[in-house]
Design a protein around this motif. Structure first.
Motif, mmCIF file in Angstrom:
data_model
loop_
_atom_site.group_PDB
_atom_site.id
_atom_site.type_symbol
_atom_site.label_atom_id
_atom_site.label_comp_id
_atom_site.label_asym_id
_atom_site.label_seq_id
_atom_site.Cartn_x
_atom_site.Cartn_y
_atom_site.Cartn_z
ATOM 1 N N ALA A 195 -33.462 -38.294 3.472
ATOM 2 C CA ALA A 195 -32.757 -39.144 4.448
ATOM 3 C C ALA A 195 -33.739 -40.116 5.095
ATOM 4 C CB ALA A 195 -32.108 -38.267 5.509
ATOM 5 N N THR A 196 -33.263 -41.336 5.331
ATOM 6 C CA THR A 196 -34.152 -42.387 5.839
ATOM 7 C C THR A 196 -33.798 -42.753 7.283
ATOM 8 O OG1 THR A 196 -32.668 -44.155 5.112
ATOM 9 C CG2 THR A 196 -34.319 -43.382 3.505
ATOM 10 N N ILE A 197 -34.780 -43.343 7.945
ATOM 11 C CA ILE A 197 -34.548 -43.784 9.336
ATOM 12 C C ILE A 197 -33.572 -44.970 9.332
ATOM 13 C CG2 ILE A 197 -36.646 -45.253 9.363
ATOM 14 C CD1 ILE A 197 -36.900 -44.400 12.388
ATOM 15 N N MET A 229 -21.097 -50.738 -1.389
ATOM 16 C CA MET A 229 -21.715 -50.130 -0.208
ATOM 17 C C MET A 229 -23.181 -49.830 -0.532
ATOM 18 S SD MET A 229 -20.236 -46.860 1.777
ATOM 19 C CE MET A 229 -20.944 -46.440 3.361
ATOM 20 N N LEU A 230 -24.046 -50.063 0.449
ATOM 21 C CA LEU A 230 -25.462 -49.724 0.244
ATOM 22 C C LEU A 230 -25.650 -48.228 0.378
ATOM 23 C CD1 LEU A 230 -27.240 -52.466 2.421
ATOM 24 C CD2 LEU A 230 -26.990 -52.443 -0.078
ATOM 25 N N ILE A 231 -26.629 -47.710 -0.354
ATOM 26 C CA ILE A 231 -26.985 -46.296 -0.224
ATOM 27 C C ILE A 231 -28.515 -46.187 -0.229
ATOM 28 C CG2 ILE A 231 -26.662 -45.924 -2.739
ATOM 29 C CD1 ILE A 231 -25.877 -43.011 -2.053
ATOM 30 N N ALA A 232 -29.038 -45.381 0.703
ATOM 31 C CA ALA A 232 -30.497 -45.141 0.745
ATOM 32 C C ALA A 232 -30.709 -43.685 0.332
ATOM 33 C CB ALA A 232 -31.038 -45.465 2.128
ATOM 34 N N GLY A 233 -30.864 -42.764 1.303
ATOM 35 C CA GLY A 233 -31.004 -41.342 0.954
ATOM 36 C C GLY A 233 -29.677 -40.727 0.517
ATOM 37 N N GLY A 234 -28.591 -41.309 0.958
ATOM 38 C CA GLY A 234 -27.245 -40.858 0.546
ATOM 39 C C GLY A 234 -26.712 -39.665 1.341
ATOM 40 N N THR A 235 -27.442 -39.191 2.351
ATOM 41 C CA THR A 235 -27.003 -37.962 3.038
ATOM 42 C C THR A 235 -25.796 -38.192 3.950
ATOM 43 O OG1 THR A 235 -28.638 -38.268 4.801
ATOM 44 C CG2 THR A 235 -29.290 -36.882 2.950
ATOM 45 N N ASP A 236 -25.577 -39.417 4.362
ATOM 46 C CA ASP A 236 -24.325 -39.749 5.060
ATOM 47 C C ASP A 236 -23.303 -40.313 4.080
ATOM 48 O OD1 ASP A 236 -24.659 -39.074 7.827
ATOM 49 O OD2 ASP A 236 -26.048 -40.735 8.037
ATOM 50 N N VAL A 237 -23.771 -41.223 3.203
ATOM 51 C CA VAL A 237 -22.834 -41.896 2.285
ATOM 52 C C VAL A 237 -22.109 -40.879 1.407
ATOM 53 C CG1 VAL A 237 -22.667 -43.423 0.280
ATOM 54 C CG2 VAL A 237 -24.058 -44.112 2.227
ATOM 55 N N THR A 288 -38.711 -41.988 5.070
ATOM 56 C CA THR A 288 -37.895 -40.774 5.248
ATOM 57 C C THR A 288 -38.290 -40.069 6.546
ATOM 58 O OG1 THR A 288 -39.434 -39.319 4.096
ATOM 59 C CG2 THR A 288 -37.753 -40.400 2.739
ATOM 60 N N HIS A 289 -37.389 -39.224 7.016
ATOM 61 C CA HIS A 289 -37.684 -38.457 8.245
ATOM 62 C C HIS A 289 -38.893 -37.552 8.031
ATOM 63 C CE1 HIS A 289 -34.155 -40.126 9.957
ATOM 64 N NE2 HIS A 289 -33.346 -39.554 9.083
ATOM 65 N N ARG A 290 -39.068 -37.058 6.805
ATOM 66 C CA ARG A 290 -40.207 -36.186 6.514
ATOM 67 C C ARG A 290 -41.529 -36.963 6.654
ATOM 68 N NH1 ARG A 290 -41.639 -31.072 6.817
ATOM 69 N NH2 ARG A 290 -42.690 -30.243 4.992
HETATM 70 C C1 LIG Z 1 -26.693 -31.234 6.175
HETATM 71 C C2 LIG Z 1 -26.933 -32.475 6.986
HETATM 72 C C3 LIG Z 1 -27.579 -32.361 8.202
HETATM 73 C C4 LIG Z 1 -27.806 -33.502 8.990
HETATM 74 N N1 LIG Z 1 -28.430 -33.359 10.194
HETATM 75 C C5 LIG Z 1 -28.627 -34.451 10.967
HETATM 76 C C6 LIG Z 1 -29.276 -34.329 12.240
HETATM 77 O O1 LIG Z 1 -29.685 -33.251 12.662
HETATM 78 N N2 LIG Z 1 -29.413 -35.469 12.979
HETATM 79 C C7 LIG Z 1 -28.996 -36.696 12.537
HETATM 80 O O2 LIG Z 1 -29.173 -37.687 13.249
HETATM 81 N N3 LIG Z 1 -28.397 -36.825 11.330
HETATM 82 C C8 LIG Z 1 -28.198 -35.753 10.549
HETATM 83 N N4 LIG Z 1 -27.578 -35.885 9.336
HETATM 84 C C9 LIG Z 1 -27.085 -37.197 8.919
HETATM 85 C C10 LIG Z 1 -28.017 -37.967 7.946
HETATM 86 O O3 LIG Z 1 -28.871 -37.099 7.241
HETATM 87 C C11 LIG Z 1 -28.863 -39.032 8.675
HETATM 88 O O4 LIG Z 1 -28.047 -39.905 9.383
HETATM 89 C C12 LIG Z 1 -29.759 -39.787 7.694
HETATM 90 O O5 LIG Z 1 -30.844 -40.355 8.368
HETATM 91 C C13 LIG Z 1 -29.048 -40.875 6.909
HETATM 92 O O6 LIG Z 1 -30.013 -41.520 6.096
HETATM 93 P P1 LIG Z 1 -29.744 -41.798 4.547
HETATM 94 O O7 LIG Z 1 -30.949 -42.496 4.022
HETATM 95 O O8 LIG Z 1 -29.343 -40.548 3.854
HETATM 96 O O9 LIG Z 1 -28.523 -42.804 4.700
HETATM 97 P P2 LIG Z 1 -27.357 -43.131 3.657
HETATM 98 O O10 LIG Z 1 -26.387 -42.007 3.606
HETATM 99 O O11 LIG Z 1 -27.902 -43.599 2.350
HETATM 100 O O12 LIG Z 1 -26.723 -44.400 4.410
HETATM 101 C C14 LIG Z 1 -26.131 -44.284 5.681
HETATM 102 C C15 LIG Z 1 -25.509 -45.628 6.074
HETATM 103 O O13 LIG Z 1 -26.518 -46.608 6.260
HETATM 104 C C16 LIG Z 1 -26.333 -47.712 5.365
HETATM 105 N N5 LIG Z 1 -27.700 -48.099 4.985
HETATM 106 C C17 LIG Z 1 -28.688 -47.260 4.588
HETATM 107 N N6 LIG Z 1 -29.846 -47.961 4.486
HETATM 108 C C18 LIG Z 1 -29.561 -49.241 4.817
HETATM 109 C C19 LIG Z 1 -30.351 -50.442 4.920
HETATM 110 N N7 LIG Z 1 -31.674 -50.458 4.683
HETATM 111 N N8 LIG Z 1 -29.738 -51.586 5.289
HETATM 112 C C20 LIG Z 1 -28.402 -51.599 5.573
HETATM 113 N N9 LIG Z 1 -27.624 -50.499 5.512
HETATM 114 C C21 LIG Z 1 -28.197 -49.340 5.136
HETATM 115 C C22 LIG Z 1 -25.454 -47.190 4.243
HETATM 116 O O14 LIG Z 1 -24.702 -48.219 3.641
HETATM 117 C C23 LIG Z 1 -24.567 -46.201 5.018
HETATM 118 O O15 LIG Z 1 -23.572 -46.932 5.694
HETATM 119 C C24 LIG Z 1 -27.346 -34.759 8.530
HETATM 120 C C25 LIG Z 1 -26.702 -34.871 7.293
HETATM 121 C C26 LIG Z 1 -26.476 -33.739 6.520
HETATM 122 C C27 LIG Z 1 -25.782 -33.886 5.200
#
Ligand SMILES: Cc1cc2nc3c(=O)[nH]c(=O)nc-3n(C[C@H](O)[C@H](O)[C@H](O)COP(=O)(O)OP(=O)(O)OC[C@H]3O[C@@H](n4cnc5c(N)ncnc54)[C@H](O)[C@@H]3O)c2cc1C
Length: 318
Positions: free
Chosen positions: A108-110, A27-35, A75-77
């Motif tokens: 976390a990334t867009i 599984m791919l991981i970017a910021g990891g906040t969902d994964v 990143t969102h920031r």
């Molecule tokens: C405490 C908390 C609060 C949050 N609040 C909000 C909020 O208010 N609003 C909101 O919308 N979300 C929220 N989230 C959810 C999360 O933070 C966002 O969805 C975030 O943008 C996910 O980005 P990430 O880089 O962490 O993704 P990851 O967790 O790394 O990945 C998410 C998914 O995308 C896939 N992926 C990632 N990058 C790629 C790529 N380049 N190509 C293909 N697949 C990819 C991964 O395989 C996984 O399936 C929250 C999460 C937490 C833990």
């Protein structure tokens, strides 16, 4: 928690190669906040996490030939702090300002927000109203598609198992255009939306003075809507998108037709809200009832239109 291997890809091609090699075990991981939340909850149990974070060149916000390009690893920031996003892509700025906490926004990334494909993804409605296209790379090369076609269901996207999202391309909005996003939630931050509504509005300002005056005086929403009726503002283009109102984030195209090419009025906005609430397919969830979401979809477009107009006036005056 189940153990997993963690591999840092150094390039997009290496990530694609690793996806090919490990197949459904990876599984791919970017910021990891969902994964990582999913892994801890046992929702996913990958044997290998392929990290994209070390890949250079996927983190950018840049103007390019009549469009804005945003890299998947941005990143969102970074979006929150971008002057160009604040100035011309207001809906996206509204969304990232209230997404998670600063700590979450820092990692976390867009791309992760969109690939996670939650109906509640805060950046989805803003990207939809800005007519974003996604740029994707897989073993067969690169391809592009409208974001609208990318969401297939909750947690499901049009990415094939060996593809990586590279980024987004948003057409540059013309001068008299602005967008806004309303995250309707119980708390401003650290909460997913009960409903998300984004609007993009492009206008011709024939006689905007009554509304301008009302906004300068800090008039109530009702009084501003009355002043809108006394003004003469033509709606050249309007786009409305909803989050948490259907299995995926959606555009409400029937509603958009109500005002396209028409004078902007309170009655027109009420009708647009009515049609949008009919187009939505909300469900009852622990965050909110379907009837309540429909009510809010009826109400919010009026406020969003006033906010877009305020942004257009402000830019015009500078
Ligand atoms: C405490 C908390 C609060 C949050 N609040 C909000 C909020 O208010 N609003 C909101 O919308 N979300 C929220 N989230 C959810 C999360 O933070 C966002 O969805 C975030 O943008 C996910 O980005 P990430 O880089 O962490 O993704 P990851 O967790 O790394 O990945 C998410 C998914 O995308 C896939 N992926 C990632 N990058 C790629 C790529 N380049 N190509 C293909 N697949 C990819 C991964 O395989 C996984 O399936 C929250 C999460 C937490 C833990």
């Amino acid at each position: 928690m189940k153990r997993y291997d963690y591999i840092k890809a150094r390039s997009v091609d290496e990530a694609i190669g690793l996806l090919k090699e490990y197949g459904p075990r990876a599984m791919l991981i970017a910021g990891g906040t969902d994964v990582m939340v999913g892994v801890k909850q046992g929702k996913f149990s990958p044997e290998v996490l392929i990290s994209l974070r070390e890949i250079e060149g996927l983190n950018y916000i840049k103007a390019d030939q009549g469009s804005l390009k945003i890299g998947a690893l941005t990143t969102h920031r970074e979006l929150e702090r971008s002057a160009v996003i604040a100035e011309r892509f207001g809906a996206l700025k509204d969304a990232v300002d209230n997404l998670g906490s600063v700590q979450i926004r820092n990692v976390a990334t867009i791309g992760g927000n969109i690939c996670n494909a939650a109906p509640s993804a805060d950046t989805a409605p803003p990207l939809l109203v800005h007519d974003a296209e996604v740029e994707i790379k897989g073993p067969g090369g690169e391809r592009r598609m409208p974001l609208e076609d990318f969401f297939l269901g909750p947690g499901k996207t049009a990415l094939s198992p060996e593809e990586v999202l590279l980024g987004f391309s948003l057409p540059w909005p013309p001068e008299h255009a602005a967008s806004a996003y309303w995250k309707h939630s119980r708390r401003q931050a650290m909460d997913l939306p009960i409903l998300g509504v984004a609007m993009y509005l492009e206008v011709e300002l024939r006689d905007p003075d009554p509304l301008k005056r009302a906004q300068k005086e800090g008039a109530s929403v009702e009084a501003q809507l009355e002043a809108l009726g006394e003004s003469d503002i033509l709606c050249r283009e309007i786009r409305l998108a909803l989050g948490v109102a259907a299995p995926t984030p959606i555009r409400t195209k029937r509603a958009e037709e109500v005002l396209k090419g028409q004078r902007l009025t309170k009655e027109g906005l009420i009708e647009l809200g009515r049609v949008a609430s009919e187009e939505a397919q909300p469900r009852d969830t622990i965050r909110g009832a379907a009837w309540y979401r429909r009510e809010m979809i009826r109400v919010l477009p009026k406020r969003l239109a006033l906010r877009c107009l305020e942004r257009i006036f402000r830019r015009e005056e500078r």
